[in-house]
Structure formats: structure tokens, C-alpha cells
Design an enzyme around this catalytic site. Sequence first.
Site, PDB file in Angstrom:
ATOM      1  N   ARG A  24       0.486 -12.900  -2.902  1.00 30.69           N
ATOM      2  CA  ARG A  24       0.159 -12.067  -4.065  1.00 30.69           C
ATOM      3  C   ARG A  24       1.333 -11.141  -4.385  1.00 30.69           C
ATOM      4  O   ARG A  24       1.630 -10.233  -3.616  1.00 30.69           O
ATOM      5  CB  ARG A  24      -1.107 -11.248  -3.808  1.00 30.69           C
ATOM      6  CG  ARG A  24      -1.480 -10.356  -4.995  1.00 30.69           C
ATOM      7  CD  ARG A  24      -2.919  -9.863  -4.935  1.00 30.69           C
ATOM      8  NE  ARG A  24      -3.174  -8.886  -3.907  1.00 30.69           N
ATOM      9  CZ  ARG A  24      -4.290  -8.147  -3.829  1.00 30.69           C
ATOM     10  NH1 ARG A  24      -5.248  -8.308  -4.743  1.00 30.69           N
ATOM     11  NH2 ARG A  24      -4.464  -7.285  -2.849  1.00 30.69           N
TER      12      ARG A  24
ATOM     13  N   ASP B  78      -7.308  -0.090   0.443  1.00 25.27           N
ATOM     14  CA  ASP B  78      -6.007  -0.374  -0.147  1.00 25.27           C
ATOM     15  C   ASP B  78      -5.904   0.404  -1.454  1.00 25.27           C
ATOM     16  O   ASP B  78      -6.737   1.263  -1.746  1.00 25.27           O
ATOM     17  CB  ASP B  78      -5.782  -1.880  -0.319  1.00 25.27           C
ATOM     18  CG  ASP B  78      -6.687  -2.523  -1.370  1.00 25.27           C
ATOM     19  OD1 ASP B  78      -7.393  -1.795  -2.114  1.00 25.27           O
ATOM     20  OD2 ASP B  78      -6.686  -3.764  -1.461  1.00 25.27           O
TER      21      ASP B  78
END
Length: 539
Positions: free
Chosen positions: A169, A453
Site C-alpha cells: 500500500r 494507525d
Amino acid sequence: MSAPAPSTLAIVDAEPLPRQEEVLTDAALAFVAELHRQFTPRRNELLTRRGERRAEIARTSTLDFLPETAAVRADDSWKVAPAPAALNDRRVEITGPTDRKMTINALNSGAKVWLADFEDASAPTWENVVLGQLNLTDAYERRIDFTDPKSGKLYALKSADELATVVMRPRGWHLEERHLQLDGVSVPGALVDFGLYFFHNAQRLIDLGKGPYFYLPKTESHLEARLWNDIFVFAQDYVGIPQGTVRATVLIETITAAYEMEEILYELRDHAAGLNAGRWDYLFSIVKNFRDGGAKFVLPDRNAVTMTAPFMRAYTELLVRTCHKRGAHAIGGMAAFIPSRRDAEVNKVAFEKVKADKDREANDGFDGSWVAHPDLVPIALASFDAVLGEKPNQKDRLREDVSVAPGDLIAIDSLDASPTYDGLRNAVAVGIRYIEAWLRGLGAVAIFNLMEDAATAEISRSQIWQWINADVVFENGEHATADLARKVAAEELAAIREEIGEETFTAGKWQQAHDLLLQVSLDQDYADFLTLPAYEQLR
């Protein structure tokens, strides 16, 4: 007279790193420079379009499926390309940053896929950007190991047939990479991450029987998916691999993308692998886009918005139906729990919640789901094994019973819950703790037994902003105000200082994190992403 040679990328204001010459080769940097020349102007136009779309939502307080793409949705004939063998079974995926220890643990975890993350689980320090690339290449070459300096424990890769398939990603379109510039202009972080990884590893992965596979974050429209598709076409020609070798899974983690799922798959159809339900960023996107919409768009505490909320059910069921109609994988959301080594009761309760979440996703038709910790892999695996058996996926389950109207996706007021004072305290506590770690270069952080996150920090600060601007009254009678947020933040900072001691507190970035959280939570001019002002402070 011959044309002048094109400018080359400059490495700016960056301390040299060990072995960086293996990543930042002249050929790799020339490829990234060409990506920048070819595609950054369109990226810039699409970022401007995001602002225009947001202004339109502020004016109308609504969204709808696009009339101009109705023909794409109505055409039942098209499908995405068949999944390659390495991506056909995705029943459990583990996520995490690309530091050396995590690289080994994730590949060894027993998950089918590892989302190797340069985005929300990674703070984009130059070290993380460059050495993360090196760790992946070292893993593919089987020259990676890690010895824990505290315990002395050695980490090494299992046999090749036991390793997870990597889906990488890159950063979202909004972030720059200040350390790589062309003619004084920073290159988008997405092109740096994608370009370096693709250039070094595309052929290497093909030789391993896999391929260059990607997760695409923060996508807001099918036009952004079209840009990625054009990048893939260009990149495959550039390095000389067959068209269609790249596969991309798009995170449907913005509210606007939820209205364009079919169009996103259509734009990427020769390279599409599936869609993923990214729940925390999705909630953040709802708050961001409908923050002026009044009381009916006010979200309750983050932890009160479960996947059984009607508007979240509409989102996930539409995603499964859309994916399976078009032959793509539908990947479920994150189980963020981090097991406690000290509290078996905490683990028991959390494991039951994770099992219920994964059972629901498997029974709803998802083909796989995410976990944040290796100990959760067997739980998620059991949930999907029970439904899939020996089948690699359930794409044949079309979910034609699902019917979602435009208003269903934004029916926030269908949820019977309200913001609470404890919710405010939790948002402040998580926000400060996460931002402090991020400013030290850590993007994935265990806080209160959850792996947090950047997405969870975004929803925390957005909820503080929204509750204040909506003049929410909590159950204890207190009004959500800037002064109350400042008071709670000061108390939280004092509690952290008490908890960790003066020396550790002073060595950290706690005051900086406190100030930044209040800045992005209280400024009337709402920052699109907290990582933008945070990146200015990341050294």
C-alpha cells in the site's frame, strides 16, 4: 540540435542511510521522475476536484450515485480480470508497516496476504520510506533476518510455500515526499512508494510466481482510479512486463467512493483484484464531508459505531454485492485488537468480539478480512474456513437480495447512540498518544489494547471538531467546547507525565503531540488530513 536531457530527481535534506544506493539507483529514480512528469499534473487536478466536491456536499448535504455513469452500472456484461493464483484465496489478511521484524512476522503469520503498508501504519520518515523498500526486496531474495536487541530472539523466514502474498500500500494522493524533488517540486509520496517498489520488484515477483500487487488508499472517485490504471499501463510497458500483471485492491474508505464502487472497478477492470471496507477512514470521511450538515450527521463515540449500524451495513453489503457482480474479491474490515500478555480475561472478551465480527463478514459474503496481530489469524481463519471450506472464495455468492438506496449510506441518524464525555476523553487520549508516536516515526501503535494507525487518529480529532461545532451536550450536562477539549487534553497530558515519569516524558514528543491534536481539532479551518501539518514536524 538535440533536446536537452530531462532533469533528474534530487535527494533533498536527507541523511544517507545504510544500503540506500540499492533502492535509490539512477534507473529507479529515472522511473520515478518519469512517473512524476507524466502523472503529477493530473493528480493535482484531481486534488482540486476533491475540494470542489466537498464544497458541493457542504452546499447540499447529500450524495447520490452518478447519473453520468449510469450506463456503466447498468451494463451487466463487464467483469474484472480473473484473479491470479496467488491472490485467489484471501481469507485472512494481516496489515502492518515494513520494518524488518514486522516484515518477517507478517510473512510468517499464516495469513494468506500481508498488506505491506507505507501509508496509515507507517510514519513517512525518510528511513521508513527507503529501508521499508529494502526490507521487501531482501524478503523476496530471502536474505532477511532480525535479532531482537532486548531478548536476543532471532526471526527468520519460513519456507516459501508458507509465506503470505504481499499486497503493498503506497501513500495516499494528498501526501508529498519532500526528500525527492524534480526541479524543486516534491514528488507525490504515492508515486515514490509505487515507483520504487514496482521498478525493483515487478519482475522479481513474477519469477516467484506472484506479481506486483497493490492496495490503493484514500480513493475518492472513479477518476482517481482511472489515473492509477493509466499509471499501471505506463509502468508495465516501461519495465517490459505483460499488461494486466499488476493487480490492485481499492480501499472504499471515503464516503464519495462508496457511491462509485462499480465505476472504480470498471476503470481498473484489467488490473482490479477487489474492494476493501476500510471502516475507520470511512467514518473519518463521513465526518469530514458532512461536518456542516447539522445534528443528523453527528457521529456518536467511535466505539459505538459498530459494523451492525444500519448505514455501515448498507456500505458493506453494497460492497459485497458490487464486487461479486463484477468478479472481484470483497475484503472485510480490520480486527484491531492486540492480545494482552498479562490479562487473559481481556483476551477472552476481545477474541469473542473478533470471532463475532469475522463470522458476520464471512456469512455476509466477504471473501476475506483483515487482522492487525498474528494471534488473530487463527480466529479469522476459522470463521472463513467454516463458510468457504475448500473453496478459495465465495465470489459466486451474488447477494442479489441486497438493495441500497442513496440515502441509506448517509443515514447516520439511524444509529441510536449519542456522543459521551468518556468518548471525548478517549478521543483526546488516543489522539495524543498516537500523534506522539507518529512524530517519533511509528505509524502503527498499540494503545489500550488496540492497534491504532493514522485513520483512528483522524476519526478521533474529527469527532472532537464535529462535536464542538455541533454544540453537542454530553450525558453529564457539559457542552462540547474548545475550552473543554483543552481542559481534557491538559489532564491527559498530566496523566501521561505521571504514568511514564519525567525523564521519559521529556525525551518524547508529548507536548508537541498535545499541541498538534488541539490545532487540528479546534481550528475553524478544518485540515483535510492531520498528517499534512504533522509531516511538517516529522524529522
